[in-house]
Design a protein around this motif. Structure first.
Motif, PDB file in Angstrom:
ATOM      1  N   GLU A  78       0.621   4.298   0.881  1.00 52.93           N
ATOM      2  CA  GLU A  78       0.172   5.337   1.975  1.00 52.93           C
ATOM      3  C   GLU A  78       0.320   4.598   3.157  1.00 52.93           C
ATOM      4  OE1 GLU A  78      -3.680   6.775   1.164  1.00 52.93           O
ATOM      5  OE2 GLU A  78      -2.730   7.996  -0.536  1.00 52.93           O
TER       6      GLU A  78
ATOM      7  N   PHE B  45      -0.894   4.647   8.577  1.00 56.87           N
ATOM      8  CA  PHE B  45      -0.808   5.297   7.254  1.00 56.87           C
ATOM      9  C   PHE B  45       0.132   6.676   7.470  1.00 56.87           C
ATOM     10  CE2 PHE B  45      -3.856   2.140   7.203  1.00 56.87           C
ATOM     11  CZ  PHE B  45      -3.892   1.449   6.068  1.00 56.87           C
ATOM     12  N   ASN B  46       0.242   7.386   6.292  1.00 55.99           N
ATOM     13  CA  ASN B  46       0.910   8.802   6.324  1.00 55.99           C
ATOM     14  C   ASN B  46      -0.229   9.622   6.413  1.00 55.99           C
ATOM     15  OD1 ASN B  46      -0.127   8.909   3.719  1.00 55.99           O
ATOM     16  ND2 ASN B  46       1.885   8.423   2.757  1.00 55.99           N
TER      17      ASN B  46
ATOM     18  N   GLU C 106       2.880   3.466   5.883  1.00 60.15           N
ATOM     19  CA  GLU C 106       4.183   3.679   6.404  1.00 60.15           C
ATOM     20  C   GLU C 106       4.864   2.762   7.108  1.00 60.15           C
ATOM     21  OE1 GLU C 106       4.750   8.528   6.062  1.00 60.15           O
ATOM     22  OE2 GLU C 106       4.130   7.811   7.696  1.00 60.15           O
TER      23      GLU C 106
ATOM     24  N   SER D 278      -1.524  11.656   4.616  1.00 57.26           N
ATOM     25  CA  SER D 278      -2.326  12.126   3.227  1.00 57.26           C
ATOM     26  C   SER D 278      -3.632  10.877   3.267  1.00 57.26           C
ATOM     27  CB  SER D 278      -1.700  11.747   1.867  1.00 57.26           C
ATOM     28  OG  SER D 278      -1.165  10.700   1.775  1.00 57.26           O
ATOM     29  N   HIS D 279      -3.623   9.949   4.245  1.00 62.06           N
ATOM     30  CA  HIS D 279      -4.360   8.595   4.285  1.00 62.06           C
ATOM     31  C   HIS D 279      -5.638   9.351   4.696  1.00 62.06           C
ATOM     32  CE1 HIS D 279      -5.620   4.817   2.901  1.00 62.06           C
ATOM     33  NE2 HIS D 279      -6.110   4.296   3.938  1.00 62.06           N
TER      34      HIS D 279
ATOM     35  N   HIS E 294       0.761  -1.288   0.051  1.00 64.01           N
ATOM     36  CA  HIS E 294       0.039  -0.039   0.015  1.00 64.01           C
ATOM     37  C   HIS E 294       0.828   1.363  -0.110  1.00 64.01           C
ATOM     38  CE1 HIS E 294      -2.979   2.965   0.754  1.00 64.01           C
ATOM     39  NE2 HIS E 294      -3.923   2.120   0.862  1.00 64.01           N
TER      40      HIS E 294
END
Length: 670
Positions: free
Chosen positions: A363, A441-442, A365, A444-445, A361
């Motif tokens: 996004e 997730f980063n 991390e 932006s997710h 995925h």
């Protein structure tokens, strides 16, 4: 078969001994081999499981009791006598069970095999019709692994743990008698040799093939007799809290010495002459072991390896129920709503997909996982390796002290570490038994994290026959607290009073688990005293911890109806007037191993449901990191309550139906 176990005793005791309770469980496993509605090969598997369980009991529990007997006898004579009495009770129960095992096997299983045109040759000469094939097998396969050692006062020989041997009596041409030990190489070659003649299958123990051809091992000697025996040894591994070398290195050294522990059981052929028995005990230093008579064959856990392949003699297959995706990606589905997987009824592919999708995925991390028992060829581990190579930060908390899985966990620790995975091992005095994972997730997710919380190991192999429950969730409160758990685990230390972790959703052993369960039980007590709806339903593998047992007794006395399903050890005594008359205990032994831990509290009709990794045992509550978790989704709560209702309803029937009904319920739902 499902069964209600009654532990009511005529004496005013408050708790059943844990080891006697465990033996009751293993007897239930043994009893499955006598059930008419159990297919023949499944009966044989239950005999194998019983034998394997008993071996572990003598490798793990008996050494602890022997040590306690020795320690307490130094302090108080009464305590020493107490453990001596318990060991005597255990030997009595085990001997009775072994008699049951022998009768089941010889009086029923062998004749049922014969009805199927399968002759398992047992305790008699090799049939003439296959003698040539047996002789050829001995000289071409077995003989390469045969070792022999003369037994006398100069013998320096150590019998390995649970390995099979013959004590062979021979006489030379001058009439001189001597004893030799000959190994039975059941780990180097298959335990059974099979020959098909016409429409009949013959199966031999390699024990008998070797015994039949001992004249080739001792040419020129007269063979007077050969008597099988085995020694079971202490398999416990102990570690100091303070250590200088790495835990993995320390573990490897300890594992190498495991099979050289003290002897706890000496199991011998009941035909062995008493004078030979005395010689073995003296020369092999077995005076402290439990000496037990057996049949001519030991290690009957090997029965699971019988070379019989007939689907008609096994349970009918139940194809696993797949998860139905609402979209293309599982991770997207979890973001929208909680997902629960009930293995082995549901396909474990959903769990594998959780890790596989996370590994690629764009996004995602960071990935965090706890590992207790990994599959030998773990696809989850391979997904984590891929994730690390794809640039994800992967942290795996590996519990190296998972009994009998230490070597496999060390192997995977090295492979994961070589791939760039951050490996963290627990401290020696604290086990990490929680079954959890977290994907971060980063920014932006659209969600910060996804969590996986389970009642059983992240192990696709055992998931085929262990009943467990896995929650996949985006619940912000739960995932936030999972981050706290992993933050603590990364510190590599035991919990201390000054550690401040505030858990409102999760129940974490060493922090709030026991106190939270007490609070939940207290609420049911309060509701019962007020005339409100109350009740508790709990499913566990083992129930031993006395504070929680006493709290259940208190709830029973207050009028709270309590239903327990306890697979193994149960130290609580149900149905005792003035103590536990409102408590029932049921035990389910069926085609799958019941493994899930489930906790349901009535809460005046607004039921709360928790799942988790923690049994109610001293080790789980006080010496491990465990995580239990709530179900917040109403549909999932209803589903779990229904599954428990099915097991409680069916546990009193004469037929094994609860697992079948659960499968039918989940298949219809899908």
């Amino acid at each position: 078969m499902s069964q209600t176990d009654t532990f009511i005793q005529p004496i005013p005791v408050r708790y059943l001994d844990r080891d006697l309770s465990w033996l009751i469980f293993n007897e239930r496993v043994l009893a499955e081999a006598a059930k008419e509605n159990v297919p023949l090969l499944e009966k044989i598997k239950f005999l194998s499981i019983y034998s394997s369980n008993l071996d572990e009991f003598y490798r793990v529990r008996i050494p602890a009791l022997m040590a306690l007997k020795k320690l307490t006898s130094k302090k108080t004579e009464s305590s020493g006598k107490s453990y001596k009495k318990l060991l005597k009770q255990i030997n009595t129960v085990v001997y009775r069970q072994q008699q049951m095992f022998g009768e089941l096997f010889t009086d029923h299983i062998l004749s049922e095999l014969e009805f199927e045109n399968i002759e398992l040759v047992y305790d008699r000469p090799i049939p003439e019709v296959i003698s040539v094939q047996a002789e050829n097998y001995f000289f071409t396969r077995a003989l390469a692994y045969i070792k022999c050692m003369e037994l006398n006062t100069d013998t320096d020989f150590f019998t390995e743990n649970n390995k099979l041997y013959f004590l062979v009596s021979i006489t030379d041409n001058n009439g001189n008698n001597c004893l030799h030990i000959v190994n039975i190489p059941s780990e180097e070659i298959p335990r059974f040799f099979s020959v098909v003649k016409g429409d009949k299958q013959y199966i031999l123990f390699i024990d008998d093939i070797i015994k039949e051809h001992l004249d080739a091992v001792f040419p020129g000697y007269t063979i007077n007799g050969a008597y099988s025996f085995k020694i079971t040894r202490d398999a416990a591994l102990e570690f100091d809290d303070d250590y200088e070398e790495g835990l993995a290195a320390q573990m490897e050294k300890k594992i190498a010495k495991r099979d050289f522990g003290i002897a706890t059981r000496f199991l011998h052929d009941n035909k062995m002459p008493s004078e030979y028995l005395e010689v073995l005990i003296a020369l092999l230093n077995l005076k402290g072991a439990n000496v037990m008579k057996g049949s001519s064959y030991h290690n009957l856990k090997d029965l699971s390896e019988l070379p019989i392949h007939r689907k008609a003699l096994e349970y009918p297959e139940w194809p696993s129920v797949p998860y139905i995706f609402s979209g293309k990606l599982l991770l997207n589905d979890i973001e929208k709503q909680d997902v629960i997987i009930h293995t082995p009824y549901n396909s474990y592919d959903t769990v594998l997909r959780f890790f596989n999708e996370a590994s690629v995925h764009p996004e995602a991390e960071e990935i965090y996982v706890t590992v207790y028992r990994m599959a030998y060829d773990s696809r989850i581990a391979n997904a984590l390796i891929s994730a690390a190579r794809n640039g994800k930060k992967v942290t795996v908390i590996v519990e190296l002290k998972a009994r009998f899985d230490e070597s496999n966990n060390i192997k995977w620790s090295k492979k994961l570490s070589d791939a760039g995975v951050n490996i963290i091992h627990s401290v020696p005095s604290l086990k990490i038994h929680a079954k959890i994972a977290l994907i971060k997730f980063n920014k932006s997710h659209n969600v910060k994290a996804l969590g996986l919380l389970a009642t059983g190991n992240l192990n696709e192999s055992t998931a085929r026959f262990y009943t467990d429950h896995i929650l996949l969730t985006a619940h912000a409160g739960i995932t936030s607290e999972l981050k706290q758990v992993f933050k603590f685990l990364s510190l590599m230390k035991k919990p201390e009073k000054e550690d401040h972790f505030n858990y409102k959703h999760l129940l974490v052993a060493q922090f709030n688990l026991r106190d939270k369960f007490i609070t939940l039980i207290d609420r049911e007590i309060e509701n019962a005293t007020k005339g409100l709806l109350s009740g508790i339903t709990i499913k566990l593998n083992n129930l031993e911890e006395k504070v929680l047992i006493d709290k259940l007794y208190e709830a029973s006395s207050a009028g709270v109806k309590i239903h327990l399903i306890v697979r193994g050890i149960c130290c609580l005594l149900p149905g005792v007037a003035g103590l536990s008359e409102n408590i029932t205990v049921k035990r389910i032994v069926d085609r799958y191993l019941e493994h899930g831990r489930i906790f349901i509290f009535c809460n005046n009709g607004n039921q709360e449901v928790f799942l988790g990794s923690a049994d109610w045992m001293n080790r789980n509550i006080y010496r491990r990191i465990e995580v239990c978790f709530p179900l917040y989704d109403d549909k999932l709560k209803e589903e779990m309550i229904r599954l428990m209702d099915i097991q409680l309803e069916e546990a009193d029937t004469d037929e094994k139906r609860s697992q079948q009904k659960i499968y039918e319920f989940l298949a219809a739902k899908s």
